[in-house]
Design a protein around this motif. Structure first.
Motif, short mmCIF file in Angstrom:
data_model
loop_
_atom_site.label_atom_id
_atom_site.label_comp_id
_atom_site.label_asym_id
_atom_site.label_seq_id
_atom_site.Cartn_x
_atom_site.Cartn_y
_atom_site.Cartn_z
N ALA A 183 0.81 -1.09 0.03
CA ALA A 183 -0.12 0.02 -0.08
C ALA A 183 0.87 1.19 0.03
CB ALA A 183 -0.93 -0.11 1.38
N ARG A 184 0.13 2.33 -0.33
CA ARG A 184 0.77 3.35 -0.13
C ARG A 184 0.57 4.01 1.24
NH1 ARG A 184 -0.70 8.27 -4.50
NH2 ARG A 184 -2.81 7.82 -3.56
N ARG A 185 1.56 4.38 1.95
CA ARG A 185 1.37 4.33 3.51
C ARG A 185 1.53 5.83 3.90
NH1 ARG A 185 4.28 0.24 1.99
NH2 ARG A 185 6.34 1.56 2.34
N PHE A 186 0.46 6.51 4.69
CA PHE A 186 0.30 7.60 5.04
C PHE A 186 0.43 7.46 6.60
CE2 PHE A 186 -1.54 8.11 0.85
CZ PHE A 186 -1.58 9.43 0.58
N GLY A 229 5.18 6.31 11.92
CA GLY A 229 6.61 6.18 11.04
C GLY A 229 7.39 5.26 11.76
N LYS A 230 7.68 5.53 12.97
CA LYS A 230 8.64 4.59 13.93
C LYS A 230 8.02 3.26 13.92
CE LYS A 230 10.21 4.22 18.68
NZ LYS A 230 10.37 4.94 19.97
N ALA A 231 6.70 3.08 14.09
CA ALA A 231 6.11 1.70 14.33
C ALA A 231 6.32 0.88 12.81
CB ALA A 231 4.50 1.65 14.53
N LEU A 232 6.22 1.65 11.85
CA LEU A 232 6.40 1.02 10.40
C LEU A 232 7.79 0.51 10.48
CD1 LEU A 232 4.27 3.48 8.02
CD2 LEU A 232 4.19 0.89 8.13
N ARG A 233 8.81 1.28 10.80
CA ARG A 233 10.20 0.92 10.79
C ARG A 233 10.37 -0.35 11.66
NH1 ARG A 233 10.70 6.56 10.61
NH2 ARG A 233 11.18 6.59 12.96
N ILE A 247 4.34 8.69 3.00
CA ILE A 247 4.00 10.18 3.08
C ILE A 247 3.78 10.40 4.80
CG2 ILE A 247 2.47 12.18 2.85
CD1 ILE A 247 2.42 9.41 0.19
N THR A 248 4.47 11.21 5.19
CA THR A 248 4.16 11.67 6.51
C THR A 248 3.60 12.99 6.57
OG1 THR A 248 6.00 10.44 7.37
CG2 THR A 248 5.45 12.10 9.16
N THR A 249 2.42 13.21 7.21
CA THR A 249 1.85 14.43 7.21
C THR A 249 2.51 15.58 7.88
OG1 THR A 249 0.52 13.80 9.20
CG2 THR A 249 -0.49 13.16 7.46
N ASP A 250 2.21 16.76 7.28
CA ASP A 250 2.88 18.06 7.83
C ASP A 250 2.39 18.21 9.14
OD1 ASP A 250 4.36 18.08 5.41
OD2 ASP A 250 2.72 19.42 4.49
N LYS A 251 1.09 18.01 9.38
CA LYS A 251 0.57 18.17 10.86
C LYS A 251 0.00 16.76 11.33
CE LYS A 251 -2.23 21.24 9.02
NZ LYS A 251 -3.49 22.28 9.11
N PRO A 252 0.43 16.50 12.66
CA PRO A 252 -0.16 15.23 13.05
C PRO A 252 -1.41 15.22 13.72
CG PRO A 252 1.34 16.08 14.61
CD PRO A 252 1.48 17.17 13.43
#
Length: 276
Positions: A95-98, A105-109, A117-122
């Motif tokens: 999948a394309r992962r947002f 992102g840490k959990a994905l790693r 893609i990491t959102t600019d605002k969480p």
């Protein structure tokens, strides 16, 4: 930096990384006051979560939106319990992962993947803004939800882009933790026995205010917060504080929204009171 918080009493509210946070503070010499607020538990009905995992494996999502690192870890755990964790991880990889901020992102790693893609605002608004930059027509979007929030607006925005949404809620908050602990913490702040309160999730702010309201001690809580430095780990927590008309005294430098930078920022701010 050893000992930079010596002589300071820091209140932390129960969080997923509470033990680590307390240890890091203690390593800097702080006296740590821990206040259990709620517990995170797996979804009480596992069937919808397991069905979602199986759908993801059978037909991987075109896009996968991860709102919390905890959510992804709970999903992988649930997949492991039914013997499908490796298949599930492979499906996620297609999948394309947002990622809603750095924590997913840490959990994905941790499972050998990266956020696309990491959102600019969480925030949920940040997710909607990130998705709006892409054509989602006829795409299947998997959406990992988190508790204690109404996600209707986000779901509707994704659907309005022509996508089908497949949501899952893999964990819940148990808000039945001892309210006496929270009342006690409010009393410690009101009596001037806490130098700083460190807040690491918006749910902590809401729970603190909720218990104060239920027990009719909101005025005492606000008086205590007036006497206590308020440290926020990042913009989501800061937004929640502002919602209740509360100030933010301390935030991590350079948009580094993690525990260690928060501790550094507290050390700088608190020692400034001593003229150090």
């Amino acid at each position: 930096m050893t000992g930079r918080l010596s002589g300071f009493r820091i209140l932390i509210l129960e969080a997923r990384e509470e033990a680590q946070f307390a240890r890091l503070l203690a390593e800097q010499g702080a006296e740590v006051l821990q206040c259990p607020m709620f517990t995170i538990r797996d979804a009480p009905d596992t069937a919808p979560v397991e069905d979602w995992i199986k759908r993801c494996i059978q037909t991987p999502h075109d896009d996968l939106v991860l709102t919390t690192g905890e959510g992804l870890r709970r999903l992988v755990k649930a997949a492991r319990q039914i013997g499908l964790d490796q298949e599930f991880i492979r499906a996620i990889g297609q999948a394309r992962r947002f990622a809603r901020g750095p924590k997913p992102g840490k959990a994905l790693r941790e499972i050998g993947l990266e956020a696309t893609i990491t959102t600019d605002k969480p925030t949920s608004e940040g997710i909607a803004e990130a998705l709006a930059r892409f054509d989602l027509r006829d795409r299947r979007v998997g959406l990992q939800l988190h508790p204690d929030r109404d996600h209707t607006a986000l779901l509707e925005k994704i659907k309005a882009q022509g996508a089908s949404v497949d949501p899952v809620l893999p964990y819940v908050y148990d808000a039945g933790a001892a309210e006496a602990n929270i009342i006690g913490a409010i009393g410690e702040m009101a009596n001037g026995r806490v130098d700083a309160i460190a807040l690491t999730s918006s749910g902590q702010v809401r729970r603190l205010m909720e218990v104060a309201r239920i027990h009719r001690c909101e005025e005492r809580l606000r008086a205590g917060l007036d006497r206590t430095k308020i440290a926020s780990v990042g913009p989501v927590v800061s937004h929640e504080l502002k919602t209740y008309g509360l100030r933010i005294d301390i935030t991590p430098a350079n948009d580094a929204f993690f525990m260690k930078p928060l501790i550094s920022a507290m050390a700088v701010s608190l020692n400034a009171l001593r003229g150090i």
